[in-house]
Design a protein around this motif. Structure first.
Motif, PDB file in Angstrom:
ATOM      1  N   ILE A   1      53.178  25.426  39.802  1.00 11.43           N
ATOM      2  CA  ILE A   1      53.364  24.132  39.161  1.00 11.43           C
ATOM      3  C   ILE A   1      54.847  23.872  38.964  1.00 11.43           C
ATOM      4  O   ILE A   1      55.652  24.819  38.922  1.00 11.43           O
ATOM      5  N   HIS A   2      55.237  22.610  38.841  1.00 19.65           N
ATOM      6  CA  HIS A   2      56.643  22.265  38.616  1.00 19.65           C
ATOM      7  C   HIS A   2      56.977  22.276  37.127  1.00 19.65           C
ATOM      8  O   HIS A   2      56.235  21.691  36.327  1.00 19.65           O
ATOM      9  N   PRO A   3      58.086  22.884  36.739  1.00 17.82           N
ATOM     10  CA  PRO A   3      58.591  22.644  35.390  1.00 17.82           C
ATOM     11  C   PRO A   3      59.057  21.188  35.311  1.00 17.82           C
ATOM     12  O   PRO A   3      59.702  20.691  36.239  1.00 17.82           O
ATOM     13  N   SER A   4      58.709  20.495  34.248  1.00 17.34           N
ATOM     14  CA  SER A   4      59.160  19.110  34.114  1.00 17.34           C
ATOM     15  C   SER A   4      59.508  18.818  32.664  1.00 17.34           C
ATOM     16  O   SER A   4      59.343  19.671  31.784  1.00 17.34           O
ATOM     17  N   TYR A   5      59.999  17.626  32.420  1.00 14.31           N
ATOM     18  CA  TYR A   5      60.534  17.246  31.112  1.00 14.31           C
ATOM     19  C   TYR A   5      59.393  16.926  30.150  1.00 14.31           C
ATOM     20  O   TYR A   5      58.712  15.923  30.321  1.00 14.31           O
TER      21      TYR A   5
ATOM     22  N   THR B   1      62.190  22.836  27.329  1.00 21.30           N
ATOM     23  CA  THR B   1      61.183  21.973  26.691  1.00 21.30           C
ATOM     24  C   THR B   1      59.807  22.625  26.771  1.00 21.30           C
ATOM     25  O   THR B   1      59.039  22.588  25.800  1.00 21.30           O
ATOM     26  N   MET B   2      59.511  23.258  27.895  1.00 20.72           N
ATOM     27  CA  MET B   2      58.208  23.897  28.058  1.00 20.72           C
ATOM     28  C   MET B   2      58.072  25.127  27.164  1.00 20.72           C
ATOM     29  O   MET B   2      57.011  25.405  26.606  1.00 20.72           O
ATOM     30  N   SER B   3      59.167  25.864  27.005  1.00 24.34           N
ATOM     31  CA  SER B   3      59.156  27.043  26.147  1.00 24.34           C
ATOM     32  C   SER B   3      58.950  26.657  24.679  1.00 24.34           C
ATOM     33  O   SER B   3      58.127  27.261  23.975  1.00 24.34           O
ATOM     34  N   VAL B   4      59.676  25.643  24.229  1.00 28.46           N
ATOM     35  CA  VAL B   4      59.571  25.212  22.834  1.00 28.46           C
ATOM     36  C   VAL B   4      58.170  24.677  22.535  1.00 28.46           C
ATOM     37  O   VAL B   4      57.567  25.007  21.513  1.00 28.46           O
TER      38      VAL B   4
END
Length: 207
Positions: free
Chosen positions: A6-10, A122-125
């Protein structure tokens, strides 16, 4: 769900996190070429006027082609301040905005150089806010087709993502109706500690 790529995204769409919450192992695509008008650098929220697009300005390559991991953020615009103001207008009255505000705010105060670093943060938080622990790896080379993984890279293109999920209460729902599959922040601010259970029980259909 099996292992996924999957793509990391905002602040990704809810569909991203449904897939992650139901997967065994996540692989982040790090070697794709950047494509305009995708969720790589944008998210959709529920504003007082309905759906609102928040777009991150980036520095475009002179050649027109660059890998997403090499894309730099445009610092000439104070987009971070504008984005957080939009989030406040949209979610200040939601049940859990203030609860998660201190975790989310630093992202809009830190000066990132690269889009990918911002997206991963953003994904980690959000994952920590959700209480969602997951294992992930990163690609080191791009392949058009991948073996032994469910290819969900298309989800980064909102036009191809036709996921429909269970309704939950949204701040302006009585005014504009239910808006499906917005940024994960919409679910987080409205459902709080119930958000993870919501993600795990969704029916996820793939192309």
């Amino acid at each position: 769900m099996s292992n996924i790529i999957i793509h990391p995204s905002y602040f990704p769409s809810i569909s991203h996190f449904v897939a992650i919450a139901q997967s065994g192992l996540v692989t982040f695509e790090m070697d794709d070429h950047f494509q305009k008008q995708t969720n790589r650098n944008r998210m959709y929220i529920y504003s007082p006027n309905g759906v609102q697009l928040l777009n991150i300005p980036i520095k475009h390559s002179k050649t027109g082609h660059q890998k997403t991991k090499d894309v730099k953020l445009e610092t000439a615009f104070d987009w971070q301040k504008q984005h957080f103001k939009s989030l406040e207008a949209a979610y200040r009255t939601s049940p859990f905005f203030e609860y998660f505000e201190d975790a989310i705010l630093p992202i809009f105060q830190k000066k990132h150089t690269f889009l990918m670093d911002l997206n991963l943060e953003t994904m980690s938080v959000v994952s920590k806010c959700l209480g969602l622990d997951f294992d992930y790896t990163e690609t080191t080379e791009y392949f058009h087709e991948v073996a032994h993984k469910k290819d969900l890279r298309y989800l980064v293109n909102g036009k191809k993502d036709t996921s429909t999920f269970e309704k939950y209460t949204q701040v302006f729902g009585e005014k504009h109706g239910y808006l499906n599959n917005l940024s994960i922040l919409d679910l987080l601010f409205n459902e709080g500690r119930h958000a993870l259970a919501y993600l795990k029980r969704q029916e996820f259909t793939t192309l």
